[in-house]
Write an enzyme that holds these catalytic residues in place. Structure first.
Site, PDB file in Angstrom:
ATOM      1  N   ARG A  18      46.050  33.327  29.853  1.00 16.83           N
ATOM      2  CA  ARG A  18      47.515  33.771  29.331  1.00 16.83           C
ATOM      3  C   ARG A  18      48.577  32.588  30.034  1.00 16.83           C
ATOM      4  O   ARG A  18      48.493  32.169  31.143  1.00 16.83           O
ATOM      5  CB  ARG A  18      47.926  35.197  29.728  1.00 16.83           C
ATOM      6  CG  ARG A  18      49.112  35.668  29.297  1.00 16.83           C
ATOM      7  CD  ARG A  18      48.839  36.068  27.705  1.00 16.83           C
ATOM      8  NE  ARG A  18      49.834  37.104  27.321  1.00 16.83           N
ATOM      9  CZ  ARG A  18      50.548  37.076  26.232  1.00 16.83           C
ATOM     10  NH1 ARG A  18      50.488  35.889  25.456  1.00 16.83           N
ATOM     11  NH2 ARG A  18      51.476  37.955  25.660  1.00 16.83           N
ATOM     12  N   THR A  75      48.760  35.623  15.926  1.00 12.93           N
ATOM     13  CA  THR A  75      47.609  35.309  16.995  1.00 12.93           C
ATOM     14  C   THR A  75      46.470  34.941  16.013  1.00 12.93           C
ATOM     15  O   THR A  75      46.445  35.166  14.884  1.00 12.93           O
ATOM     16  CB  THR A  75      47.503  36.466  17.757  1.00 12.93           C
ATOM     17  OG1 THR A  75      48.614  36.832  18.462  1.00 12.93           O
ATOM     18  CG2 THR A  75      46.123  36.485  18.723  1.00 12.93           C
ATOM     19  N   THR A  93      46.867  32.632  21.074  1.00  8.68           N
ATOM     20  CA  THR A  93      48.089  32.761  20.392  1.00  8.68           C
ATOM     21  C   THR A  93      49.063  31.857  20.811  1.00  8.68           C
ATOM     22  O   THR A  93      49.150  31.442  21.899  1.00  8.68           O
ATOM     23  CB  THR A  93      48.594  34.172  20.351  1.00  8.68           C
ATOM     24  OG1 THR A  93      49.880  34.375  19.533  1.00  8.68           O
ATOM     25  CG2 THR A  93      49.101  34.748  21.704  1.00  8.68           C
ATOM     26  N   ASN A 130      52.126  33.041  19.933  1.00 15.10           N
ATOM     27  CA  ASN A 130      53.238  34.261  19.644  1.00 15.10           C
ATOM     28  C   ASN A 130      53.568  34.428  18.277  1.00 15.10           C
ATOM     29  O   ASN A 130      53.047  34.849  17.492  1.00 15.10           O
ATOM     30  CB  ASN A 130      54.367  34.503  20.655  1.00 15.10           C
ATOM     31  CG  ASN A 130      54.941  35.676  20.895  1.00 15.10           C
ATOM     32  OD1 ASN A 130      54.150  36.776  20.327  1.00 15.10           O
ATOM     33  ND2 ASN A 130      56.153  35.918  21.271  1.00 15.10           N
ATOM     34  N   ASP A 179      57.346  37.781  24.854  1.00 11.54           N
ATOM     35  CA  ASP A 179      56.434  38.871  25.097  1.00 11.54           C
ATOM     36  C   ASP A 179      56.803  39.828  26.429  1.00 11.54           C
ATOM     37  O   ASP A 179      56.344  40.948  26.723  1.00 11.54           O
ATOM     38  CB  ASP A 179      55.114  38.502  25.176  1.00 11.54           C
ATOM     39  CG  ASP A 179      54.294  38.401  23.957  1.00 11.54           C
ATOM     40  OD1 ASP A 179      55.192  38.967  23.061  1.00 11.54           O
ATOM     41  OD2 ASP A 179      53.043  38.162  23.880  1.00 11.54           O
ATOM     42  N   SER A 206      50.134  41.841  26.632  1.00 12.79           N
ATOM     43  CA  SER A 206      49.663  41.414  25.434  1.00 12.79           C
ATOM     44  C   SER A 206      48.991  42.441  24.861  1.00 12.79           C
ATOM     45  O   SER A 206      48.339  43.468  25.552  1.00 12.79           O
ATOM     46  CB  SER A 206      48.854  40.315  25.638  1.00 12.79           C
ATOM     47  OG  SER A 206      48.283  39.979  24.233  1.00 12.79           O
ATOM     48  N   GLY A 253      49.839  41.230  16.577  1.00 14.99           N
ATOM     49  CA  GLY A 253      50.662  41.789  17.411  1.00 14.99           C
ATOM     50  C   GLY A 253      50.314  43.264  17.928  1.00 14.99           C
ATOM     51  O   GLY A 253      49.093  43.536  18.369  1.00 14.99           O
TER      52      GLY A 253
END
Length: 563
Positions: free
Chosen positions: A100, A375, A393, A395, A417, A446, A468
């Site tokens: 991430r 994503t 992703t 986003n 996020d 996430s 999402g």
């Protein structure tokens, strides 16, 4: 039902307008020696070619990930990040890697607050301040080091070729670009690459020479080709010149994290999924623990009673998400308590069949932040018994809109996020609290939920989805459709889905849901609205020595290809 209100709300929540026919005749692809499923047929082909060369599932996954960065710029990326869950046949162990994005060192808790204390949502979702330090390249590098069998350069070759020689833009991609021209056309580098002809026409060829050169650098120099050297210098310079925060130091210091996989038991099946900072795995297991106490088959698939029960379980899970979930390096997430059978029993004691509990009566937190629908997920399995489930992703669709000078790298807008201000929803309506506030070096929460299912110690499913906040409920319903209602994977995928995320207190029903059932649910006091599809499962099933793959028709470029 109040159809005008339903349509207005669906539009406001940015649901994808793609139309699909849930009654279409669809069948999974079948393979004897492996399977690749992704959201774009060219990326699927790239992974398939690696399997055909003798590569394993990890090799093919890396090839798919880099190819998607070229052919699916709305979500595929080297400028973003994500999660991968794996089951390794040789060790008989599951693994997960968190690659991430992280907040830059210079990020601050109040960086997106205006002078009046409100959240500047445009600044949080567009431009340089919205960008987190990317993790995809390092994540793929770590997987290659641990499990790869073919040379790194071989795995990047398909992506380099696609970027250099170009590919034909699909109708779906052309439509996605044209819808976002007003938002993204203002970014010069983005416009030069994707809007050289506007409106974008389907089947025109898109070449990305700068991205091809960046991929060549990564191919030659490995992880240092992105996080150090010329590429890092260009990112650093772009940020300094345009008021961004990411520095060479941020890039050089980035590391993905190998995390323990999260395990749950549902009937005779073992669920292997992603732990925090993904919230998806925790709440998949939490909701399955609740639902295993009911005779779901007797209720009937998508019946009013079944739908109401799912809705109640979703409310409790998403309420917990708002308070308890965040980066475990910064916040003590009570994972074991949330996924315990005892906690599920406490929730079950509050649920009454054919009865709706208003969200304001379900505590503990403030409303949840929303997340992008853009994503993407892919699943890969090989003949040796290895299987990979990966979700990553940028986003929002096409991320921040920022393409770094001379690199072709489209950057994420993952800083949105985080919670910019506790109690204030992000661009997709989810709300969070202190657990997910902005802090330097922190990873945002996430909903990405890459998941693998085992039976008798062997993998039988790999699945996941974009969408999402809807990812979690989508994966949940796929698991219920297959494990409870015994649907094969194409039927389990195309069946209309529901979604409730606690707040706002409305139940989303996909187009194709039975209208009479919807009226019954509304009569119980549950507000509902109808929506187009916003998720897209990319799944594999293994049974009787064969591999079955299916790409969700909700995203028409999805593709499965067996070996």
């Amino acid at each position: 039902m109040k159809f005008l209100a339903l349509l207005v709300m669906a539009f406001a929540l940015n649901t994808e307008a793609t139309i699909y026919n849930s009654k279409a005749i669809v069948h999974p692809e079948v393979g004897k020696n492996g399977m690749v499923v992704s959201q774009h047929y060219l990326a699927t082909n790239a992974g398939h070619s690696i399997l055909a060369e003798g590569g394993n599932a990890y090799d093919a996954s890396i090839a798919v990930a880099f190819a998607l960065a070229v052919v699916l710029p709305r979500a595929g990326n080297i400028g973003g990040g994500g999660f991968m869950v794996m089951f390794d046949e040789a060790s008989q162990e599951s693994y997960s890697i968190d690659y991430r994005e992280i907040a830059p060192e210079a990020a601050t808790k109040n960086m997106f607050l205006a002078s009046d204390g409100s959240v500047d949502k445009k600044r949080a979702t567009q431009g340089v301040l919205s960008i987190g330090v990317p993790g995809t390249v390092y994540g793929m590098w770590e997987v290659h080091k641990k499990f790869g069998s073919l040379p790194w350069s071989t795995l990047l070759a398909p992506a380099i070729e696609l970027a250099k020689e170009g590919f034909l833009i699909s109708p779906f991609m052309a439509d996605a670009l044209n819808k976002r021209y007003k938002k993204l056309g203002k970014y010069k580098n983005f416009k030069d690459i994707f809007y050289s002809n506007y409106p974008v026409q389907m089947h025109q060829r898109l070449k990305q020479p700068n991205l091809a050169n960046t991929l060549k650098t990564i191919s030659t120099n490995g992880v240092k080709g992105f996080y150090e050297g010329e590429v890092a210098t260009r990112i650093d310079a772009y940020m300094r010149e345009n008021g961004g925060l990411i520095t060479k130091k941020d890039l050089k210091n980035y590391r993905p994290i190998w995390r323990e996989t999260l395990h749950g038991n549902f009937n005779e099946h073992k669920i292997i999924t992603m732990g925090p900072p993904s919230s998806g795995g925790v709440h998949i297991i939490q909701m399955l623990n609740i639902l295993e106490n009911y005779d779901l088959v007797m209720m009937g698939h998508n019946s009013p009673t079944y739908t109401a029960l799912l809705t109640e379980s979703m409310k409790y899970a998403y309420a917990d998400r708002s308070k308890y979930l965040g980066d475990p390096e910064f916040f003590d997430v009570p994972v074991q308590s949330l996924i315990s059978k005892e906690y599920a029993k406490k929730i079950n004691n509050k649920i009454k069949l054919d009865s709706i509990t208003p969200s304001e009566k379900i505590l503990p937190g403030s409303e949840l932040k929303n997340e992008s629908l853009d994503t993407t997920h892919f699943s890969v399995a090989d003949k040796n018994g290895n299987i990979v489930s990966n979700t990553y992703t940028l986003n929002s669709g096409f991320g921040s809109g920022v393409v770094v000078d001379g690199t072709g790298i489209l950057m994420n807008n993952e800083m949105d996020d985080f919670v910019s201000a506790p109690g204030v929803p992000n661009q997709f309506g989810l709300i969070g609290g202190e657990a997910n506030k902005i802090e330097p070096f922190k990873r945002p929460l996430s909903s990405m939920t890459p998941t693998i299912v085992l039976k008798d110690g062997k993998p039988i499913y790999a699945t996941g989805s974009p969408g999402g906040s809807r990812i979690i409920t989508t994966v949940l319903q796929f698991l219920l459709n297959t494990l409870v209602f015994k649907m094969e994977i194409s039927d389990a995928t195309v069946a209309p889905r529901i979604h409730h995320q606690w707040k706002p207190d409305v139940l989303m029903l996909e187009t194709g849901f039975d209208i009479q059932h919807a009226a019954k649910i509304e009569s119980l006091g549950q507000k509902i609205y109808l929506s187009g599809p916003g998720t897209a499962l990319e799944s594999i099933e293994i049974k009787n020595g064969l591999f079955y793959g299916f790409g969700d028709t909700r995203r028409p470029d999805s593709s499965a290809k067996g070996l």
